[in-house]
Design an enzyme around this catalytic site. Structure first.
Site, PDB file in Angstrom:
ATOM      1  CB  CYS A   2      -0.880   0.039   1.236  1.00  0.00           C
ATOM      2  SG  CYS A   2      -1.855  -1.420   1.488  1.00  0.00           S
ATOM      3  NE  ARG A  27       5.156   1.338  -0.942  1.00  0.00           N
ATOM      4  CZ  ARG A  27       6.002   1.444   0.077  1.00  0.00           C
ATOM      5  NH1 ARG A  27       7.114   2.113  -0.066  1.00  0.00           N
ATOM      6  NH2 ARG A  27       5.735   0.895   1.240  1.00  0.00           N
ATOM      7  CD1 TRP A  74      -0.182  -5.868  -3.151  1.00  0.00           C
ATOM      8  CD2 TRP A  74      -0.268  -6.654  -1.061  1.00  0.00           C
ATOM      9  NE1 TRP A  74       0.332  -7.140  -3.156  1.00  0.00           N
ATOM     10  CE2 TRP A  74       0.298  -7.649  -1.884  1.00  0.00           C
ATOM     11  CE3 TRP A  74      -0.416  -6.925   0.303  1.00  0.00           C
ATOM     12  CZ2 TRP A  74       0.713  -8.891  -1.396  1.00  0.00           C
ATOM     13  CZ3 TRP A  74      -0.008  -8.159   0.787  1.00  0.00           C
ATOM     14  CH2 TRP A  74       0.548  -9.121  -0.062  1.00  0.00           C
ATOM     15  CG  ASN A 100       0.198   2.104   3.683  1.00  0.00           C
ATOM     16  OD1 ASN A 100      -0.867   2.208   3.086  1.00  0.00           O
ATOM     17  ND2 ASN A 100       1.321   2.628   3.234  1.00  0.00           N
ATOM     18  N   GLY A 101      -0.840  -1.254   6.604  1.00  0.00           N
ATOM     19  CA  GLY A 101      -0.606  -2.098   7.778  1.00  0.00           C
ATOM     20  C   GLY A 101      -1.827  -2.947   8.066  1.00  0.00           C
ATOM     21  CD  GLU A 483      17.720 -13.147  -7.230  1.00  0.00           C
ATOM     22  OE1 GLU A 483      17.160 -13.677  -6.251  1.00  0.00           O
ATOM     23  OE2 GLU A 483      17.347 -12.059  -7.704  1.00  0.00           O
ATOM     24  CE  LYS A 487      14.385 -11.377  -9.474  1.00  0.00           C
ATOM     25  NZ  LYS A 487      14.986 -11.054  -8.254  1.00  0.00           N
ATOM     26  CD  GLU A 490      10.692 -11.910  -8.296  1.00  0.00           C
ATOM     27  OE1 GLU A 490      10.065 -11.654  -7.269  1.00  0.00           O
ATOM     28  OE2 GLU A 490      11.905 -11.658  -8.418  1.00  0.00           O
ATOM     29  CG  HIS A 506      20.437 -36.535  -3.230  1.00  0.00           C
ATOM     30  ND1 HIS A 506      20.837 -37.784  -2.826  1.00  0.00           N
ATOM     31  CD2 HIS A 506      21.565 -35.792  -3.312  1.00  0.00           C
ATOM     32  CE1 HIS A 506      22.157 -37.791  -2.662  1.00  0.00           C
ATOM     33  NE2 HIS A 506      22.620 -36.594  -2.956  1.00  0.00           N
ATOM     34  CE  LYS A 605      11.964  -2.911  -5.401  1.00  0.00           C
ATOM     35  NZ  LYS A 605      12.705  -4.033  -6.011  1.00  0.00           N
TER      36      LYS A 605
END
Ligand code: F6R
Length: 610
Positions: A2, A27, A74, A100-101, A483, A487, A490, A506, A605
């Site tokens: 948010c 964000r 969000w 926000n929160g 990583e 990438k 996402e 394995h 973000k």
């Protein structure tokens, strides 16, 4: 996650708020809204979807005012929808609140308010707070006091901005666990959850701390704690240019940030390398070196991409500084009652410096007496301010949700810390100087990889329709495999897994057939021959192989479908080079699939909630 923007001053707040919300889009969000109050009207416009949709509605209505607040939401409590978008209102639609929160005790607060006759339109936790403030206003308290009393009843996290028709000369802003800054202008002031939203208007900012509440007028501001103690806040000057927030001619922020890496890597080490002594100069750690060296062990804690950088850090520090290192997911560490004490150093790595899990883990480590060090990108962020000491990575603003240049800069800073510790222990002057020499050559080497962009794009074309990917690497390239896979998943929504190459036999080897692309990161290091054996195992099962190899390697080329070559560097710096083609590969695949690479679905973000 948010975003909050608020304005009070002589100008029309509407374009300022819309522009500020656009600067917060990176964000991640799913709905947006704006609320204005002027002498004649109180007006709220909200919509599901993008700020550009909100902008159309706002200009159609010809909104104008000197006081307003805007929000990007969000979703946490309640689906993304117009009714759940912020601002939320009191009963008579004279008070607007953005938040926000998460209000954790919203259900019990709601029960009490329902009994008083309050009605709820949305499924959000935020609406409860709007009615709770209204409840105190009805008891004849000022807006400031009403907000303060309400916040004293709230459990959870908040960054809020509130405006009220009854007191149209102010914005009330408060923070606990969710970042909030005031922007101080000339006969105008701002409230925002991120300095990016106000940097076009002022570089003077005040960072609110947890438990602080501000009364913001157009020409002054006053601050207190929610417990009603007066506090005097320092005004900071932000050193950021507005053009750092633009795409600079690139199609996407992510591409710009990948291409920025020669410069961002250089900036992470600029002024920090002392070649003659073979040591780095890290002002932010001055006075703490001995305590770090003498600590029983070093713990690196982070989330996501920053956690992958931490893994690289573990390999570096153990190999060169000979200190025991553990890597923790901050989200696990915070609830695990970890065995940490004053003899430990905990290094928290966070691009945003606001990740809720990382911040909570830091608070826990502090409580236990450990030395807490922050490695952050965002200057003035909470982790940067609340750690005992720290090093900024100076990568510049990272707007694309998928972290790229922050990762390489985090590794640069971890290499600097490794060098600092190693030189104080066993590393010789020539070895220290050798590392510095290699660090200085990184920018041109990254540049040479970026020049292969078109070639990497042509490889991406060959893999764009794959449904799954496996990424394999060993040693320093194991975190790069993780990583690379992150990438890809996402931003392209393709399922991808990263593994240490030797672990393939394995379990994951069962997945390999001619539909399974396997990306090997196989640079010439001590495990090169072992990785070749793993390549052969995949080949024997007809897996398609793309390998990241060193320039001059013509052995692997004969065994695989495609290769991308990167220059050789010092072993511990390898991830800074090998990750770059994987960033580009993910980027091109996502673009070819027509996806929004800068704002992938469901992602934020800066993850400021749990
Ligand atoms: C992935 C990504 C996330 C972040 C994670 C931690 O591309 O960006 O995995 O790395 O959310 O964020 P920071 O570093 O801001 O604490």
């Amino acid at each position: 996650m948010c975003g909050i923007v608020g304005y009070i001053g002589d100008k029309n707040c509407v374009p300022i708020i819309i522009e500020g919300l656009k600067r917060l889009e990176y964000r991640g969000y799913d709905s947006a809204g704006i609320g204005i109050i002027n002498g004649k009207e109180c007006k709220v416009i909200k919509t599901k979807g993008k700020v550009s949709e909100l902008e159309k509605l706002v200009y159609k209505e010809k909104l104008e005012s000197n006081l307003g607040i805007g929000h990007t939401r969000w979703a946490t409590h309640g689906e993304p929808s117009t009714v759940n978008a912020h601002p939320h209102l009191n009963k008579d639609k004279t008070l607007f609140l953005i938040h926000n929160g998460i209000i954790e005790n919203y259900l019990s607060l709601k029960k009490g308010l329902l009994k008083e006759g309050y009605e709820f339109l949305s499924e959000t936790d935020t609406e409860v707070l709007a009615h709770l403030i209204d409840h105190y206003l009805k008891l004849k308290h000022s807006l400031f006091q009403a907000v303060r009393y309400a916040l004293n009843e709230v459990e959870g996290t908040y960054g809020i901005a509130v405006i009220y028709k009854g007191e149209p000369d102010k914005i009330i802003a408060a923070r606990k666990g969710s970042p909030l800054v005031l922007g101080i202008g000339d006969n105008e002031n701002f409230v925002a959850s991120d300095v990016n939203a106000l940097i076009a208007h002022t570089k003077k900012v005040v960072y609110l701390e947890d438990g602080e509440i501000a009364e913001v007028y157009k020409d002054k501001f006053e601050t207190k704690t929610v417990a009603d103690e007066t506090i005097i806040k320092e005004i900071h000057q932000v050193d950021m240019k507005i053009d750092e927030l633009s795409k600079g001619g690139f199609a996407h922020y992510m591409l710009k940030e990948i291409m920025d890496q020669p410069e961002s890597i250089y900036n992470s080490m600029r002024g920090r390398l002392v070649y003659d002594e073979g040591v780095p100069k890290l002002g932010g750690l001055q006075g703490f070196e001995e305590r770090i060296i003498n600590s029983r062990r070093i713990i690196l804690a982070a989330c996501g991409t920053s956690w992958h950088a931490a893994l690289v850090g573990e390999y570096m520090i153990e190999q060169f500084a000979g200190k025991a290192v553990e890597v923790e997911y901050a989200s696990e560490m915070r609830y695990r009652n970890p065995i940490i004490d004053k003899d430990d150093t905990v290094i928290f790595i966070s691009q945003s410096g606001e990740t809720a899990d990382t911040l909570a883990a830091m608070k826990e480590a502090k409580k236990k007496g450990a030395l807490c060090i922050g490695i952050c990108n965002v200057v003035g962020s909470t982790i940067a301010r609340e750690s005992d000491a720290g090093v900024y990575i100076h990568a510049g603003p990272e707007i694309g949700v998928a972290s790229t240049k922050a990762f390489t800069s985090q590794i640069v800073v971890l290499a600097l810390i490794t060098l600092l510790l190693a030189r104080k222990r066993n590393l010789s002057l020539p070895e220290g100087q050798d590392i510095i020499k290699h660090m200085k050559k990184l920018t041109e080497k990254v540049d040479s990889i970026l020049k292969q962009n078109d070639y990497i794009k042509s490889i991406a074309e060959k893999y764009v329709n794959s449904k799954n990917f496996l990424y394999l690497g060993r040693g320093y390239n194991f975190p790069v495999a993780l990583e690379g896979a992150l990438k890809l998943k996402e931003i392209s929504y393709i399922h991808a897994e990263g593994y240490p190459a030797a672990e393939m036999k394995h379990g994951p080897i069962a997945l390999i057939d001619d539909n399974m692309p396997v990306v090997f990161i196989a640079t010439k290091d001590s495990v090169y021959d072992k990785v070749i054996s793993n390549i052969q195992e995949v080949r024997a099962r007809k897996g398609r192989i793309l390998a990241i190899v060193n320039e001059g390697d013509d052995q692997i080329e004969t065994m695989v479908d495609h290769v991308i070559k990167v220059p050789k560097t010092h072993n511990m710096l390898t991830p800074i080079l090998t990750v770059v083609p994987l960033q580009l590969l993910a980027y091109h695949i996502a673009v070819m699939k027509g996806l929004n690479v800068d704002q992938p679905r469901n992602l934020a973000k800066s993850v400021t909630v749990e």
